[in-house]
Scaffold this motif. Sequence first.
Motif, mmCIF file in Angstrom:
data_model
loop_
_atom_site.group_PDB
_atom_site.id
_atom_site.type_symbol
_atom_site.label_atom_id
_atom_site.label_comp_id
_atom_site.label_asym_id
_atom_site.label_seq_id
_atom_site.Cartn_x
_atom_site.Cartn_y
_atom_site.Cartn_z
ATOM 1 N N THR A 193 40.894 19.433 -9.705
ATOM 2 C CA THR A 193 40.295 19.982 -8.484
ATOM 3 C C THR A 193 38.773 19.951 -8.572
ATOM 4 O O THR A 193 38.081 19.517 -7.637
ATOM 5 N N LEU A 194 38.248 20.398 -9.708
ATOM 6 C CA LEU A 194 36.798 20.427 -9.917
ATOM 7 C C LEU A 194 36.209 19.021 -9.806
ATOM 8 O O LEU A 194 35.204 18.808 -9.123
ATOM 9 N N ALA A 206 33.082 14.912 -7.264
ATOM 10 C CA ALA A 206 32.961 13.465 -7.055
ATOM 11 C C ALA A 206 32.702 13.148 -5.591
ATOM 12 O O ALA A 206 31.758 12.426 -5.243
ATOM 13 N N HIS A 207 33.533 13.694 -4.710
ATOM 14 C CA HIS A 207 33.404 13.363 -3.297
ATOM 15 C C HIS A 207 32.183 14.017 -2.666
ATOM 16 O O HIS A 207 31.575 13.453 -1.751
ATOM 17 N N SER A 208 31.808 15.187 -3.165
ATOM 18 C CA SER A 208 30.596 15.839 -2.659
ATOM 19 C C SER A 208 29.357 15.011 -3.017
ATOM 20 O O SER A 208 28.477 14.792 -2.179
ATOM 21 N N ALA A 209 29.289 14.550 -4.272
ATOM 22 C CA ALA A 209 28.136 13.746 -4.706
ATOM 23 C C ALA A 209 28.045 12.457 -3.906
ATOM 24 O O ALA A 209 26.955 12.043 -3.474
ATOM 25 N N LEU A 210 29.195 11.802 -3.681
ATOM 26 C CA LEU A 210 29.203 10.559 -2.909
ATOM 27 C C LEU A 210 28.744 10.816 -1.480
ATOM 28 O O LEU A 210 27.916 10.077 -0.935
ATOM 29 N N ALA A 211 29.251 11.894 -0.875
ATOM 30 C CA ALA A 211 28.885 12.216 0.508
ATOM 31 C C ALA A 211 27.395 12.539 0.620
ATOM 32 O O ALA A 211 26.704 12.043 1.525
ATOM 33 N N TYR A 265 39.453 10.662 -13.854
ATOM 34 C CA TYR A 265 38.735 11.377 -12.795
ATOM 35 C C TYR A 265 37.294 11.666 -13.212
ATOM 36 O O TYR A 265 36.384 11.675 -12.382
ATOM 37 N N PHE A 266 37.099 11.913 -14.503
ATOM 38 C CA PHE A 266 35.761 12.176 -15.034
ATOM 39 C C PHE A 266 34.869 10.955 -14.801
ATOM 40 O O PHE A 266 33.722 11.078 -14.377
ATOM 41 N N GLY A 267 35.408 9.779 -15.086
ATOM 42 C CA GLY A 267 34.673 8.535 -14.860
ATOM 43 C C GLY A 267 34.356 8.332 -13.390
ATOM 44 O O GLY A 267 33.253 7.894 -13.024
ATOM 45 N N ASP A 268 35.315 8.663 -12.530
ATOM 46 C CA ASP A 268 35.114 8.552 -11.085
ATOM 47 C C ASP A 268 33.978 9.448 -10.608
ATOM 48 O O ASP A 268 33.115 9.028 -9.840
ATOM 49 N N ALA A 269 34.008 10.707 -11.052
ATOM 50 C CA ALA A 269 32.985 11.667 -10.628
ATOM 51 C C ALA A 269 31.598 11.216 -11.084
ATOM 52 O O ALA A 269 30.617 11.299 -10.327
ATOM 53 N N THR A 270 31.514 10.740 -12.312
ATOM 54 C CA THR A 270 30.231 10.276 -12.850
ATOM 55 C C THR A 270 29.707 9.082 -12.044
ATOM 56 O O THR A 270 28.522 9.003 -11.718
ATOM 57 N N ALA A 271 30.627 8.162 -11.714
ATOM 58 C CA ALA A 271 30.226 6.972 -10.948
ATOM 59 C C ALA A 271 29.793 7.342 -9.531
ATOM 60 O O ALA A 271 28.794 6.824 -9.019
ATOM 61 N N LEU A 290 31.312 23.175 -16.648
ATOM 62 C CA LEU A 290 32.107 23.987 -15.724
ATOM 63 C C LEU A 290 33.595 23.998 -16.051
ATOM 64 O O LEU A 290 34.323 24.882 -15.613
ATOM 65 N N SER A 291 34.041 22.994 -16.813
ATOM 66 C CA SER A 291 35.472 22.921 -17.126
ATOM 67 C C SER A 291 35.887 24.130 -17.967
ATOM 68 O O SER A 291 35.155 24.600 -18.827
ATOM 69 N N GLY A 292 37.067 24.630 -17.683
ATOM 70 C CA GLY A 292 37.568 25.787 -18.409
ATOM 71 C C GLY A 292 37.033 27.108 -17.905
ATOM 72 O O GLY A 292 37.182 28.132 -18.554
ATOM 73 N N ARG A 293 36.407 27.106 -16.723
ATOM 74 C CA ARG A 293 35.883 28.364 -16.165
ATOM 75 C C ARG A 293 36.667 28.798 -14.926
ATOM 76 O O ARG A 293 36.097 29.238 -13.936
ATOM 77 N N GLY A 294 37.957 28.612 -14.962
ATOM 78 C CA GLY A 294 38.789 29.093 -13.868
ATOM 79 C C GLY A 294 39.157 28.036 -12.846
ATOM 80 O O GLY A 294 39.937 28.298 -11.938
#
Length: 267
Positions: A85-86, A91-96, A35-41, A76-80
């Motif tokens: 989900t994060l 990922a989808h927000s950046a793409l949109a 998922y990390f790779g997806d978000a970055t891409a 942001l990871s580990g902050r609740g």
Amino acid sequence: MILDDFLMRAALAGLGVALAAAPLGSFVVWRRMAYFGDATAHAAILGVALALAFDTSIFAGALVMSLAMASAVSSLSGRGFAMDTLLGVMAHSALAFGLVGVSFLSGVRIDLMAYLFGDILAVSRGDLAVIWGGAAGVVALLVWRWQALLTATLSPDLAWSEGIDPRREQMVLTLALALVVAVAIKVVGVLLIAALLIVPAAAARPFSATPERMAMIATAIAAAAALGGLAASFQLDTPTGPTIVCVAALMFAVSSVGHGLFARHHA
């Protein structure tokens, strides 16, 4: 000149991306960072929109936004928030936002499909220089930090005890991932980059006794998928980026079935 042949340039571009993506993909698989790779891409498309808006390099725009996304997720990871989900939200927000941003560029001709799914057949000599320069940077980074990255991946506590900061190694991976995204956008597009990272490494895993062997086998599989996908797309007149990923997926299927049959035979 042999580099004037568009198929030769495409083949070299595919090999360059395979060389960068496959070893890094092994760490993505070991760390469960798909998922990390997806978000970055996905963030790269926003970088493309900004680069076009400010009339600057697509590579630079994609690299900066990919780095920004990867750094934001790491901090942001580990902050609740649950990590999946994060990553899904970002990922989808950046793409949109990237797609909406592109729609405002009325004075710029842009082939959106080329950025989403790649356009390897349109690779120029300049693109080749960027791809191979980026690939060399990724490989050099991984070779330099290989042992520290492995230790931090295996056990953060063990890494601390050996004087290795796992957070620093995470940032090394973040930088390498952003570089791969920036160089691969022309070849497979932002929607398929994560697949090229994960699928060859997953296919190599059943046959790898050591991490180094897995990285080498993954690189061979990625290179074969790039060349095989290019040849198949030329013969079948299919989109090249998706065809490369399809060939990699078929190799993963063969690898999984073959390993299963081998294990059953020797049970």
